[in-house]
Design an enzyme around this catalytic site. Structure first.
Site, PDB file in Angstrom:
ATOM      1  N   TYR A   1      41.678  49.989  33.781  1.00 41.49           N
ATOM      2  CA  TYR A   1      40.530  50.704  33.214  1.00 41.49           C
ATOM      3  C   TYR A   1      39.239  49.916  33.392  1.00 41.49           C
ATOM      4  O   TYR A   1      38.241  50.440  33.919  1.00 41.49           O
ATOM      5  CB  TYR A   1      40.779  50.987  31.728  1.00 41.49           C
ATOM      6  CG  TYR A   1      39.565  51.484  30.993  1.00 41.49           C
ATOM      7  CD1 TYR A   1      38.960  52.681  31.345  1.00 41.49           C
ATOM      8  CD2 TYR A   1      39.016  50.752  29.927  1.00 41.49           C
ATOM      9  CE1 TYR A   1      37.833  53.140  30.671  1.00 41.49           C
ATOM     10  CE2 TYR A   1      37.905  51.216  29.247  1.00 41.49           C
ATOM     11  CZ  TYR A   1      37.315  52.408  29.621  1.00 41.49           C
ATOM     12  OH  TYR A   1      36.205  52.856  28.954  1.00 41.49           O
TER      13      TYR A   1
ATOM     14  N   LYS B   1      36.115  50.916  35.898  1.00 45.75           N
ATOM     15  CA  LYS B   1      34.811  51.204  35.306  1.00 45.75           C
ATOM     16  C   LYS B   1      33.748  50.251  35.840  1.00 45.75           C
ATOM     17  O   LYS B   1      32.581  50.642  36.019  1.00 45.75           O
ATOM     18  CB  LYS B   1      34.894  51.121  33.776  1.00 45.75           C
ATOM     19  CG  LYS B   1      35.640  52.263  33.126  1.00 45.75           C
ATOM     20  CD  LYS B   1      34.950  53.611  33.346  1.00 45.75           C
ATOM     21  CE  LYS B   1      33.693  53.756  32.536  1.00 45.75           C
ATOM     22  NZ  LYS B   1      33.061  55.096  32.684  1.00 45.75           N
TER      23      LYS B   1
END
Length: 351
Positions: A140, A144
């Site tokens: 994640y 990002k």
């Protein structure tokens, strides 16, 4: 201003749409599923998968005539394999940038996360000069960070861009953080690594959405803010123990903090991640090294840049937000009556 919001049916996206409508902006949303709340607001909706090449023409059509795009759609989580995160967060962002260019949209605000710079040991009062870590603890945060870098690199005279880094978004309607804490309470106890004395800043959903509108305004004169990234938060760091127990109290749950030795929590997370890899699990909210590290170490930020360039100030305080949450929270399940034989769990939420 006509604004397209990706992920408009999500927790943050919906609040951004509410605030845009409240100030008179024509608002368009794209998401995978229709939203009754958006329909009631009068938001025009498109059902689009921003990662699907078959939907790219529809994505481009949704952006037609828009003066700005807020890209808040993402796959959030603390665990799971790289591929789905890459598809949602990197490929999806590339497609949004492409749609902006095709339709000559002049401004793009990207929703990033403060966790893109998180590293073991934590973050104490850091500003935007802090580089990305050489290795990320989870897919994640890695994806990002990739998406954020793509948006900043896309900044140009034809497409002004900036990225915002809110952290731990909560408030009425929160589908992630507070519910995960509630699910983690077993027989009146909340198992957490460490003592919970580490200071953490959070972001009320109205604060996060307010910052996005300020960013849109700033990009009308992009010379100072364009191509930059900004930390966003309440600017009110509190001990993790206080944050978690008060959020639970706001949901009607009184729990006792039970400390798990940090080494045991880290070892458990490491073994758990290895097991998920071996079984090719796609779970995004399992216990992970990232989650344990963020629960053990401080993470709060210097908001000077956002105050200077965006004129940012939180529109609601932490205590006022909790009071509001107490008034609006639905009745909670009484986890204190669950069988003590049931295995306790540690809360897993997107960071």
């Amino acid at each position: 201003m006509k604004v397209l919001v990706t992920g408009g049916s999500g927790f943050l996206g919906l609040e951004i749409c509410r605030q845009l409508i409240a100030r008179g902006s024509q608002t368009v949303s794209i998401s995978r599923r229709p939203s009754a709340e958006l329909a009631n607001l009068g938001v025009r909706q498109y059902q689009v998968d921003i990662t699907d090449t078959a939907d790219l023409a529809l994505l481009s059509r949704a952006a037609a005539g828009c003066e700005a795009v807020v890209h808040s759609a993402a796959l959030a989580g603390a665990s799971g394999p790289l591929r789905p995160y890459w598809r949602a967060n990197v490929t999806g962002t590339l497609n949004v940038i492409a749609a902006c260019r095709v339709q000559s949209v002049p401004a793009l605000v990207h929703t990033s996360t403060a966790s893109v710079v998180f590293r073991p040991g934590g973050l104490e009062g850091v500003n935007e000069d802090l580089p990305y870590p050489r290795r990320h603890l989870a897919a994640y945060t890695r994806t990002k960070a990739e998406a954020e870098a793509l948006v900043l690199a896309a900044h140009s005279p034809k497409l002004a861009t900036l990225a915002l880094r809110p952290h731990i978004i909560w408030g009425p309607g929160d589908p992630h953080f507070a519910p995960a804490l509630a699910r983690a309470v077993r027989a009146g106890h909340l198992l957490m690594p460490g003592e919970g004395n580490n200071l953490i800043d959070t972001t009320h959903v109205r604060t996060a959405a307010h910052a996005h509108l300020l960013a849109l305004d700033a990009l009308q004169q992009p010379r100072q803010a364009g191509g930059r990234v900004y930390f966003i938060g309440q600017d009110d760091p509190r001990p993790l123990r206080e944050i978690t127990l008060r959020l639970l109290q706001a949901a009607g749950i009184n729990a006792r903090w039970r400390t798990v030795p940090p080494r045991l929590a880290t070892a458990t997370a490491t073994v758990g991640e290895a097991y998920l890899r071996l079984t090719r699990s796609r779970r995004t909210h399992a216990l992970s090294r990232l989650l344990v590290a963020e629960m053990l170490h401080p993470h709060h930020f210097d908001l000077t840049a956002a105050r200077r360039d965006l004129r940012f100030e939180p529109p609601i305080g932490f205590d006022d937000g909790l009071d509001e949450l107490t008034r609006t929270a639905p009745p909670a399940l009484d986890n204190s009556k669950e069988s003590p034989c049931r295995k306790p769990t540690t809360p897993s939420v997107p960071s």
